[in-house]
Structures are given as C-alpha cells and as structure tokens.
Write an enzyme that holds these catalytic residues in place. Structure first.
Site, PDB file in Angstrom:
ATOM      1  N   ASP A   7      37.908   6.663  27.850  1.00  0.00           N
ATOM      2  CA  ASP A   7      36.424   5.506  27.167  1.00  0.00           C
ATOM      3  C   ASP A   7      36.958   4.371  27.488  1.00  0.00           C
ATOM      4  OD1 ASP A   7      33.928   5.011  26.256  1.00  0.00           O
ATOM      5  OD2 ASP A   7      34.949   5.187  24.282  1.00  0.00           O
ATOM      6  N   GLU A   9      34.728   1.384  25.622  1.00  0.00           N
ATOM      7  CA  GLU A   9      34.596   0.511  24.803  1.00  0.00           C
ATOM      8  C   GLU A   9      35.137   1.291  23.037  1.00  0.00           C
ATOM      9  OE1 GLU A   9      30.722  -1.864  24.513  1.00  0.00           O
ATOM     10  OE2 GLU A   9      30.581  -0.708  26.540  1.00  0.00           O
TER      11      GLU A   9
END
Length: 202
Positions: A7, A9
């Site tokens: 991922d 953020e």
C-alpha cells in the site's frame, strides 16, 4: 518468484487526504479507508465536500507538493528491491501519486485516475479495475508469481488474505485486533526482515 505488493498511504507516505484536510481546515476530509471500508462511499463523500467548499485538483496538488515520504520509506524500498520485485498498489490517483513517486525513486505503482473538469473541479474518479488490490494480486499469481502483501487499512485486507504472506503495517488497533492472524509491524526493519524470511524459504 515473489513480488511484494505494498500500500502507499500510511505505509510509505503520509495520508494525502489528512494532510489536505489539515491544510484547508476541513476536519471531515480526515476520514480515510482506515475508518470507512466502502471506498465508493468515501470518495463520493470527499467529492461532495470539495464541491461545497469550491476546492479542486490544484489545491490538493499544492498540498501534495509539500509532502515528503515517511522517514525511512525510500531507504526501505531501496533495500526491499534488492530482495524481490516490488509493486505499490494504491487506491490513490495518478494526479496525486506522481510527485511522491519522484521522491521515492520512481517505484512501480498501480493506481486509479480522477475525472477533472476544465476548471479543475474533481467530478468523479475511475478505478483501474474492480477490487483493484485483490484483482492485481490474483493476476500476478496467475502468471506464476507468489505475492507478499502489506498495508494498513480495510482496503488492503483482501490482497493480504490472498497472498502467500501478509503483514499489517502501522495499522489501527481495531484492524490488528480483528485480524490477529497477520503479523503487525510498526518499523520498516521488521517488515523488511519478514519479507526476507519468506523469500529465503521460497
């Protein structure tokens, strides 16, 4: 052959919407996929608030220009790429991610795109594919790769569950509590060691 899927953020860079919410003083925009599992609902909520306040892509990009990767993120990525292939799979948008990728050394990223009118108003968004993180992991597996996945939010759980190994990174107390089967790390060194261990067992 292993590909690690990360991922973006909360894992490698600060949450863009939280930074923007703080910059413009609209606390409602601090809501992210850590709190709202329904991404479509979350984005419609965000777009409605932007329209209400007369804010568009330029204002968000001005905030993003001031965001740096989380401390140690680039060094972590550099070391991880020595161990295996790495792809960032994010529900963010190309219009947001580009300057951050430059600061991270241009890693490969798969993300979505915003629909923007001529005056800069964000009118909608286009997902790269349905259930993009899970779909991407399964596609990589279909061409002969094992995947390792790591993220911090609800929208990362499907790719984590579907992978050979999955790790939570700087996640919420609730997600960690609800998914005790996945090791939860807070330091890049811990995540790097865990990935190395899986790769060595390959």
């Amino acid at each position: 052959m292993i590909i690690t899927c990360l991922d973006l953020e909360g894992v490698l860079v600060p949450e863009i919407w939280i930074a923007f919410a703080d910059a413009v003083g609209i606390p409602e925009l601090r809501r992210t996929t850590r709190e709202e599992p329904d991404y479509d609902k979350l984005m419609k909520f965000r777009i409605d608030i932007l329209k209400k306040h007369g804010l568009g892509l330029k204002e968000i990009q001005d905030t993003i220009a001031k965001i740096d990767p989380l401390p140690g993120a680039k060094e972590f990525l550099d070391e991880l790429k020595k161990v295996c292939q790495v792809i960032i799979i994010s529900d963010t948008f190309t219009q947001f991610a580009a300057p951050l990728m430059a600061k991270l050394g241009y890693p490969t990223i798969f993300c979505n795109s915003l629909e923007v009118s001529d005056n800069g108003e964000i009118t909608g968004y286009k997902m790269r594919c349905e259930k993009s993180k899970l779909t991407t992991v399964k596609a990589l597996q279909s061409i002969g790769y094992d995947t390792i996945a790591s993220g911090d939010s609800f929208n990362d759980l499907e790719m984590i569950k579907a992978s050979k190994a999955g790790f939570l990174f700087r996640s919420t107390e609730q997600i960690i509590k609800d998914y005790p089967q996945f090791p939860a790390f807070t330091e890049y060194s811990q995540l790097l060691d865990a990935v190395k261990k899986v790769c060595e067992e390959e």
